[in-house]
Scaffold this motif. Structure first.
Motif, short mmCIF file in Angstrom:
data_model
loop_
_atom_site.label_atom_id
_atom_site.label_comp_id
_atom_site.label_asym_id
_atom_site.label_seq_id
_atom_site.Cartn_x
_atom_site.Cartn_y
_atom_site.Cartn_z
N ARG A 11 0.86 -1.18 0.00
CA ARG A 11 0.00 0.00 0.00
C ARG A 11 0.89 1.23 0.00
O ARG A 11 2.11 1.14 0.23
N SER A 12 0.30 2.40 -0.24
CA SER A 12 1.07 3.65 -0.29
C SER A 12 0.42 4.69 0.62
O SER A 12 -0.09 5.71 0.16
N PRO A 13 0.45 4.46 1.93
CA PRO A 13 -0.26 5.37 2.84
C PRO A 13 0.25 6.81 2.78
O PRO A 13 -0.54 7.75 2.93
N LEU A 14 1.56 6.98 2.59
CA LEU A 14 2.12 8.33 2.52
C LEU A 14 2.61 8.66 1.11
O LEU A 14 3.43 9.57 0.93
N GLY A 15 2.11 7.92 0.12
CA GLY A 15 2.42 8.24 -1.26
C GLY A 15 3.41 7.32 -1.92
O GLY A 15 3.44 7.22 -3.15
N LEU A 16 4.25 6.63 -1.14
CA LEU A 16 5.23 5.71 -1.70
C LEU A 16 4.87 4.28 -1.31
O LEU A 16 4.48 4.04 -0.17
N PRO A 17 5.01 3.33 -2.24
CA PRO A 17 4.66 1.95 -1.93
C PRO A 17 5.52 1.39 -0.79
O PRO A 17 6.72 1.64 -0.72
N GLN A 18 4.87 0.62 0.09
CA GLN A 18 5.61 -0.05 1.16
C GLN A 18 4.86 -1.30 1.59
O GLN A 18 3.66 -1.45 1.33
N GLN A 19 5.57 -2.18 2.27
CA GLN A 19 4.97 -3.41 2.75
C GLN A 19 4.11 -3.14 3.98
O GLN A 19 4.52 -2.44 4.90
N VAL A 20 2.89 -3.68 3.97
CA VAL A 20 1.99 -3.59 5.12
C VAL A 20 1.46 -4.99 5.43
O VAL A 20 1.67 -5.94 4.67
N ILE A 21 0.77 -5.11 6.55
CA ILE A 21 0.12 -6.37 6.91
C ILE A 21 -1.38 -6.22 6.68
O ILE A 21 -2.01 -5.27 7.18
N LEU A 22 -1.94 -7.13 5.92
CA LEU A 22 -3.35 -7.12 5.56
C LEU A 22 -4.09 -8.26 6.26
O LEU A 22 -3.51 -9.31 6.53
N ILE A 23 -5.35 -8.04 6.54
CA ILE A 23 -6.25 -9.11 6.97
C ILE A 23 -7.36 -9.19 5.95
O ILE A 23 -8.10 -8.22 5.72
N ASN A 24 -7.45 -10.34 5.29
CA ASN A 24 -8.41 -10.51 4.19
C ASN A 24 -8.29 -9.40 3.16
O ASN A 24 -9.28 -8.87 2.65
N ASP A 25 -7.03 -9.03 2.88
CA ASP A 25 -6.68 -8.01 1.90
C ASP A 25 -7.16 -6.61 2.31
O ASP A 25 -7.24 -5.71 1.47
N GLN A 26 -7.44 -6.41 3.60
CA GLN A 26 -7.93 -5.13 4.07
C GLN A 26 -6.89 -4.44 4.94
O GLN A 26 -6.22 -5.08 5.76
N PHE A 27 -6.78 -3.12 4.80
CA PHE A 27 -5.89 -2.29 5.59
C PHE A 27 -6.59 -0.97 5.87
O PHE A 27 -6.83 -0.20 4.94
N PRO A 28 -6.98 -0.68 7.13
CA PRO A 28 -6.94 -1.57 8.29
C PRO A 28 -7.78 -2.82 8.09
O PRO A 28 -8.51 -2.94 7.10
N GLY A 29 -7.69 -3.71 9.08
CA GLY A 29 -8.42 -4.97 8.99
C GLY A 29 -9.91 -4.79 9.19
O GLY A 29 -10.40 -3.70 9.51
N PRO A 30 -10.69 -5.87 9.00
CA PRO A 30 -12.14 -5.80 9.12
C PRO A 30 -12.58 -5.47 10.54
O PRO A 30 -11.94 -5.87 11.51
N LYS A 31 -13.67 -4.75 10.64
CA LYS A 31 -14.26 -4.45 11.95
C LYS A 31 -15.01 -5.67 12.47
O LYS A 31 -15.70 -6.36 11.71
N ILE A 32 -14.85 -5.94 13.76
CA ILE A 32 -15.67 -6.95 14.43
C ILE A 32 -16.88 -6.21 15.01
O ILE A 32 -16.74 -5.39 15.92
N ASN A 33 -18.04 -6.48 14.47
CA ASN A 33 -19.27 -5.83 14.90
C ASN A 33 -20.10 -6.85 15.65
O ASN A 33 -20.57 -7.83 15.07
N SER A 34 -20.27 -6.68 16.95
CA SER A 34 -20.89 -7.70 17.78
C SER A 34 -21.87 -7.09 18.76
O SER A 34 -22.08 -5.88 18.79
N THR A 35 -22.46 -7.95 19.57
CA THR A 35 -23.41 -7.55 20.60
C THR A 35 -22.99 -8.18 21.92
O THR A 35 -22.38 -9.26 21.93
N SER A 36 -23.32 -7.53 23.02
CA SER A 36 -22.98 -8.06 24.34
C SER A 36 -23.28 -9.56 24.43
O SER A 36 -24.35 -10.01 24.01
#
Length: 557
Positions: free
Chosen positions: A40-65
């Protein structure tokens, strides 16, 4: 159909395989996460990041008590990996906490399934990697725990519920940053600030992060998952009504900007009551003298023609006295209904007798020319055998010693350090006062796993027992992180009623990695399932416990 009902029906569908309700049990949410490297290029230049299911940031966990969360994590990196669920209390279940003192890391090319319940909790929280310096490049995301439908919430249902992940950023690989720390160097100052993995350029080509319909009210859960820096958050032209902080409903005051310290989360309501156009949300560095970095993201009103927002972004406050005063304005909402996990009644915490007082002093020292951080003179070192496993298998004498630090450290304890595991024994169900004292010129941010606690006081100077007369003993916010301002102290109170091995750590990850963390061991004398779950059959075994016969399980209920 009511919006809360719609939300509960949709929980987790974007990132889960299924929602299953088993008769007699609370619903299960099943997730499968593939952890990979990506570019990904968060600041304009490509760099290595860690993805979860190809998402950056990772997926939200949406839950209930009370939902049961099952996350099958496949580690496709080239290094061992763990995720910790910051703010999830893991009642009776430190086995799922995801830190190196409780869990063996997930080896490359393998998977591990976390299984935990968000028992008696609501609120806004984070997950992130707890291994090495992985947190610097991704693998993090938000956790939202909604109230059950029968529990009233002290504000009308919002039109939508958005998660805003803000963080400082280094345009380097996690391996490079780790090498800096291993060689005795500091990470230095971050080079940028991101909002949901991006920084709007303002060139007319930025896509909006969020969309609002005119006249509607939206909930924004704002979390700082950065490495080193407090961030001030604000929205151009809009006030924010604070409604929740890390699991507690709060008195609903309006703010033009909020200091969000490392590891902290807070939820605000924002009404779309301005002209129909685009607006910037802004996150900027705080307490970095002579050094300012700003991240921006776009909120678009429905019907906007996408014109670039005004370049006049609201200014951030200056100095930490402003921040301390804002902290003191936060109050717990005593009339709101909510999940309350503590059965010992410590929600009347001001009336409980303190059974133990512990003062924790952070320090920075060089050992053999290399930078280390410590608590009460001990710089924690993770071994090959997780502390919880050593305790469970009865081999603590081969792995660590309890109580190597004093409850009240002697003067000068921060001048010299010892490198070893740092574990305090804590008596089950004792009500404890912990004072975090910061002798350094930089702000500190701390987190305690397994618990929420009451942040009852924070002042400049050195703590003494006489400072108790200034405590808030009525409506301090119950939360999971705290900040300590430079040359200041902050006090928390809590009942240690959650059996397990629990991590106290700096949220400034450079400090955590280099030793500013420790563990508290909370053992139930009955060894009963009423107080703590047995080690799961799926638990990974490593170090000295690998191959050992399993101990007799806990019994009872």
């Amino acid at each position: 159909m009511g919006r809360r009902l719609m939300i509960c029906m949709m929980l987790g569908l974007l990132a889960t395989e299924a929602i299953v309700s088993v008769q007699g049990e609370d619903p299960y949410l099943f997730f499968t996460w593939n952890v990979t490297y990506g570019t990904r290029s968060p600041l304009g230049l490509p760099q290595q990041v860690i993805l979860i299911n190809d998402q950056f940031p990772g997926p939200k966990i949406n839950s209930t008590s009370n939902n049961n969360i099952v996350v099958n994590v496949f580690n496709n990196l080239d290094e061992p990996f763990l995720i910790t669920w910051s703010g999830v209390q893991q009642r009776k279940n430190s086995w799922e906490d995801g830190v190196l003192g409780t869990n063996c890391p997930i080896a490359p090319g393998t998977n591990f399934t976390y299984h935990f319940q968000v028992k008696d909790q609501i609120g806004s929280f984070l997950y992130y990697p707890s291994t090495a310096v992985h947190r610097a490049v991704g693998g993090f995301g938000g956790i939202g725990i909604n109230s059950r439908l029968l529990i009233p919430v002290p504000y009308p249902d919002p039109e939508d519920d958005y998660t805003v992940i803000i963080n400082d950023w280094y345009p380097k690989s996690h391996a490079t940053l780790k090498n800096f720390l291993d060689s005795g160097r500091s990470l230095g100052k971050p080079e940028g600030v991101l909002i949901n993995g991006q920084n709007a350029k303002g060139d007319g080509h930025d896509e909006p992060l969020f969309t609002m319909m005119p006249g509607k009210t939206y909930k924004y859960r704002i979390c700082n998952v950065g490495m080193k820096t407090t961030l001030n958050f604000r929205i151009q032209g809009h006030s924010m009504k604070l409604v929740e902080m890390e699991g507690s409903h709060v008195l609903q005051n309006y703010y033009q900007s909020l200091d969000v310290h490392l590891g902290q989360c807070m939820a605000v309501l924002v009404k779309a009551d301005q002209s129909v156009k685009d607006y910037y949300m802004v996150a900027s560095t705080r307490f970095t003298k002579g050094y300012l970095r700003v991240g921006k993201g776009i909120i678009r009103y429905q019907g906007s023609n996408g014109v670039v927002p005004s370049a006049q972004i609201p200014d951030a406050p200056v100095g930490w006295a402003w921040s301390l005063n804002q902290f003191r304005s936060f109050r717990w909402n005593l009339t709101a209904s909510a999940a309350r996990p503590n059965p010992q009644g410590s929600y009347h915490y001001g009336q409980i007798e303190i059974t133990r007082t512990i003062k924790l002093v952070n320090s920075a020292v060089r050992v053999g020319g290399k930078l280390r951080y410590a608590i009460n003179g001990v710089s924690h070192v993770d071994g090959s055998t997780p502390l919880k496993l050593a305790e469970y298998f009865g081999i603590t004498d081969k792995v660590f010693k309890y109580d190597t630090i004093q409850d009240m450290p002697a003067a000068g304890v921060d001048a010299h350090i010892v490198m070893q595991p740092n574990v305090l024994n804590m008596t089950f169900r004792n009500f404890v006062e912990i004072v975090f004292e910061n002798h350094e010129k930089s702000i500190q941010s701390w987190h305690l796993d397994g618990y929420a606690f009451f942040v009852v006081g924070s002042e400049p100077g050195t703590w003494t027992p006489e400072k108790r007369k200034n405590y808030n003993l009525l409506d301090a916010v119950s939360r999971t992180t705290l900040q300590v301002y430079p040359k200041s102290w902050t006090t928390i109170m809590l009942t240690f009623d959650n059996a397990g091995m629990w991590n106290i750590r700096s949220e400034m990850w450079e400090r955590t990695y280099l030793g500013q963390q420790m563990y508290v061991s909370v053992l139930s004398p009955e060894r009963s399932l009423r107080d703590e779950y047995n080690m799961p059959d799926s638990a990974l075994l490593c170090g000295l416990v690998k191959g050992l016969p399993k101990p007799a399980p806990y019994t009872g209920a």
